[in-house]
Structure formats: C-alpha cells, structure tokens
Design an enzyme around this catalytic site. Structure first.
Site, short mmCIF file in Angstrom:
data_model
loop_
_atom_site.label_atom_id
_atom_site.label_comp_id
_atom_site.label_asym_id
_atom_site.label_seq_id
_atom_site.Cartn_x
_atom_site.Cartn_y
_atom_site.Cartn_z
N SER A 26 0.80 -1.22 0.00
CA SER A 26 0.00 0.00 0.00
C SER A 26 0.84 1.28 0.00
CB SER A 26 -0.97 -0.01 1.19
OG SER A 26 -1.89 -1.05 0.99
N LYS A 75 -8.55 -6.74 10.97
CA LYS A 75 -9.67 -6.35 10.10
C LYS A 75 -11.04 -6.48 10.80
CE LYS A 75 -7.32 -7.15 5.75
NZ LYS A 75 -7.32 -7.72 4.41
N ASP A 111 -11.56 -4.41 0.24
CA ASP A 111 -11.06 -5.72 -0.22
C ASP A 111 -12.18 -6.41 -1.00
OD1 ASP A 111 -8.49 -5.88 0.80
OD2 ASP A 111 -9.10 -6.84 2.67
N ALA A 136 -10.84 -20.32 3.89
CA ALA A 136 -11.97 -19.73 4.62
C ALA A 136 -11.47 -18.68 5.60
CB ALA A 136 -12.74 -20.83 5.35
N GLY A 137 -10.39 -17.99 5.23
CA GLY A 137 -9.84 -16.95 6.10
C GLY A 137 -10.42 -15.58 5.74
N GLY A 138 -9.64 -14.54 6.03
CA GLY A 138 -10.12 -13.16 5.84
C GLY A 138 -10.47 -12.85 4.40
N ASN A 158 -12.21 -25.76 2.65
CA ASN A 158 -11.11 -25.33 3.53
C ASN A 158 -10.45 -26.50 4.23
OD1 ASN A 158 -9.59 -23.15 4.61
ND2 ASN A 158 -10.56 -23.53 6.58
N THR A 160 -9.42 -26.72 7.25
CA THR A 160 -10.17 -26.93 8.48
C THR A 160 -11.65 -26.80 8.13
OG1 THR A 160 -8.35 -25.83 9.61
CG2 THR A 160 -10.34 -26.22 10.91
N THR A 203 -6.11 -19.29 -0.41
CA THR A 203 -5.09 -19.84 0.49
C THR A 203 -3.74 -19.24 0.10
OG1 THR A 203 -4.26 -21.71 -0.79
CG2 THR A 203 -6.33 -22.07 0.39
N MET A 207 2.31 -18.82 -2.78
CA MET A 207 2.87 -17.48 -2.47
C MET A 207 4.39 -17.58 -2.27
SD MET A 207 1.29 -14.93 0.35
CE MET A 207 2.04 -15.50 1.83
#
Ligand code: NAP
Length: 289
Positions: A26, A75, A111, A136-138, A158, A160, A203, A207
């Site tokens: 950013s 967040k 987002d 299933a995160g942010g 996900n 989990t 996920t 990365m």
C-alpha cells in the site's frame, strides 16, 4: 509544484496498520499516486502490536491521520473502535479502510469491493455462476460475502472444514446465499469443480517463496473455469500458469490489490489516481525484491 517532491509543515498523513506490516504494497502504490497528483500527503506503514491497538487508534485520531488501511490481524478487531460502518462492511463484519472525518472514524471493506471490481473489469460474469472458493480466512470471507448474492451456488472448501462451515453459517445469516462449506480434499474438489465456472484461491499456497506450489492439481481445471488467485507475489502463480496453459481466463491478486487501493484513494481524496502508475510501481517493487 513543490508538493511533488517535498514533505513540509502542511503535509498530511495516510497509513496502514497491521502486525506485521512491512510486506504491505500500500505505501508503494499510494505514495506514487499521491505524488503524481501533486497532493501534499504521505502514506506510511505502522506495525502495531496487539496490546497497543487501543492506544494506536487514539493516537491516529489525535494526530489527525486522514485515513488508514487495516491489515492482518485487525480487520475484525478494529470495528469496535469505529464510529460508523458502511452497510456492506457491517454485513461482512470486517473492514480494511477507514476515513477520519474530524475524529469520526468510518469503516469500509474495499477488499470485497476491489475483488468484485477486479472480476467484473476482467470480463468475469458472476450472476448465476457456480463459484468454488479455496480457503476460509479473511480474504475468503470478504470475497464470498460480496459474491454470494450474485452467484447461483458457492462452495467454500477449507483445510479446516469446521471453519468453512462456520463461514457459510455466518454468510447465510447476512446474505441470501446458496452456499456450502466443505473440506479441502482432492475428491471433493474434483467433484465440485466439474461444473464450476469460477475458481478463487484464497489460500497462501503458491505465495513467495513457495512459488512452484499449486493449491490444486492441474488436472482438476477445465477451460470453462475463470481462475482468480488472490496472491500477488508472485504476480503469476503456479495455479495461474496451469490455468493459462489449458485455456482458462484468469485474474491475479494484483488486480484486487490495485482495485481496493483505488477505491480507498478515491474515497479519501475525491481524486482519481493514475492506476497504471500504481500497478507499475507495485510490479517494479515486487520485481526488485
Ligand atoms: P488467512 O485469514 O490466514 O486465511 C488463510 C486460509 O488459507 C485459511 O482458510 C487456511 O486454512 C488456508 N490455508 C493456509 N495454508 C494452507 C495450506 N497449506 N493448505 C491448505 N489451506 C491452507 O489469510 P487471508 O487474509 O485470507 O490471506 C490469504 C491470502 O490472500 C494471502 O496470500 C494474502 O496475501 C492474500 N490476499 C490478497 C489480497 C489482495 O488484495 N490481492 C488481499 C487479502 C489477502 P485453515 O483455516 O485450515 O488454517
């Protein structure tokens, strides 16, 4: 104009808060756009430890910070410190952008808006489509919530499983959605992807530095899938390379990153930033690292 190069006694500040925050793109994109428009603002990053969030918000207000972004892990936690949320942010229950109007803090989720804008700008129609989201995160939460009412069916898969089921439960409480939470197994993904039209990876698999990993095997993809990977480092992930190889339309996380940044910039400054410049600066920065 001297504002193009100088910080002086009139300079106002935007920032991002998170923990950690050094990885954030950013500052790179916002400073490029601010400088380009000759606006006397700077954008900086503050690493705020969890037990300092309360004091940090008081400090940001006291210092008259004009607006700020919020990243992991704040967040959701930030919401109790805000005076108002826009209606979408309220339904999502997470924000990433705050505007400070004379001490009155307003939160938005750019987002979510940025992900949808990125998809639509890339020619991906969401209305009536079956969407499979990995993770299933942010990021999954923001994206699934904003696409839920347009999609015909949504599968959240996900690692989990419990977390995917929980996300879907909350989703259905706030949005009209045909959604299911499932476990992230090859068998389930094979079945669900067969008739899916949009695949979104949220996920971190693939990365940097694990750039040769893909969240799913290539053979599960088919040419009718639109494949969106929210990862922006690297700019082209292994998943996107597989998808392009077999003829899918694709979207990288860079577009979402830039889109959410544009939405924040316009809200804070009432000006249109040079989006090509923002994108170029982020690419240059990532390629330098
Ligand atoms: P998060 O809240 O930590 O969620 C990560 C999700 O990925 C979780 O559901 C987690 O599953 C799953 N996961 C993690 N490692 C996994 C593995 N090895 N195998 C299978 N599943 C795994 O993170 P986030 O905030 O959603 O961010 C996720 C990614 O999105 C990051 O790469 C981030 O940089 C990117 N992102 C991009 C943008 C953009 O503007 N382009 C914006 C936000 C985020 P469990 O529930 O089982 O732990």
């Amino acid at each position: 104009m001297s504002f193009k190069t100088n910080i002086n006694g009139h300079t106002k500040v935007f920032c991002i808060i998170g923990h950690p925050v050094e990885h954030s793109m950013s500052p790179v994109m916002h400073n490029a756009a601010l400088k380009d428009l000759g606006l006397n603002f700077v954008y900086v990053a503050y690493d705020i430890k969890p037990n300092q969030l309360n004091g940090a918000i008081k400090g940001l207000k006291a210092l008259g910070i004009m607006g700020f972004n919020v990243t992991i892990p704040y967040k959701e936690r930030i919401i109790k410190y805000l005076d108002k949320l826009d209606p979408l942010a309220k339904r999502i229950g997470a924000i990433n952008t705050v505007k400070n109007e004379n001490g009155f803090l307003i939160g938005r989720n750019t987002d979510a808006l940025g992900a949808k804008k990125g998809l639509l700008d890339a020619g991906c129609k969401i209305q009536g489509k079956k969407v499979v989201i990995l993770g299933a995160g942010g990021a999954a939460k923001a994206i699934s919530y904003i696409l839920a009412e347009d999609a015909n069916k949504m599968i959240i898969a996900n690692r989990t499983e419990k977390r995917a089921i929980e996300l879907v439960k909350n989703l259905k409480q706030n949005f009209k959605a045909n959604a299911e939470g499932k476990s992230y197994s090859e068998k389930i993904l094979r079945e669900e992807l067969r008739d899916a039209e949009i695949l979104i990876n949220t996920t971190p698999i693939g990365m940097y530095p694990n750039i040769n990993q893909s969240p799913i095997p290539k053979e599960l993809l088919h040419p009718e899938l639109f494949v969106f990977d929210v990862i922006y480092n690297p700019l082209e992930t292994q998943l996107l390379r597989y998808a392009k190889d077999i003829g899918c339309n694709t979207l990288s996380g860079l577009e979402m990153l830039i889109s959410q940044g544009i939405l924040a910039f316009e809200w804070w400054t009432n000006k249109k930033p040079n989006t090509n410049l923002m994108k170029r600066k982020v690419i240059e920065y990532l390629e330098m690292k």
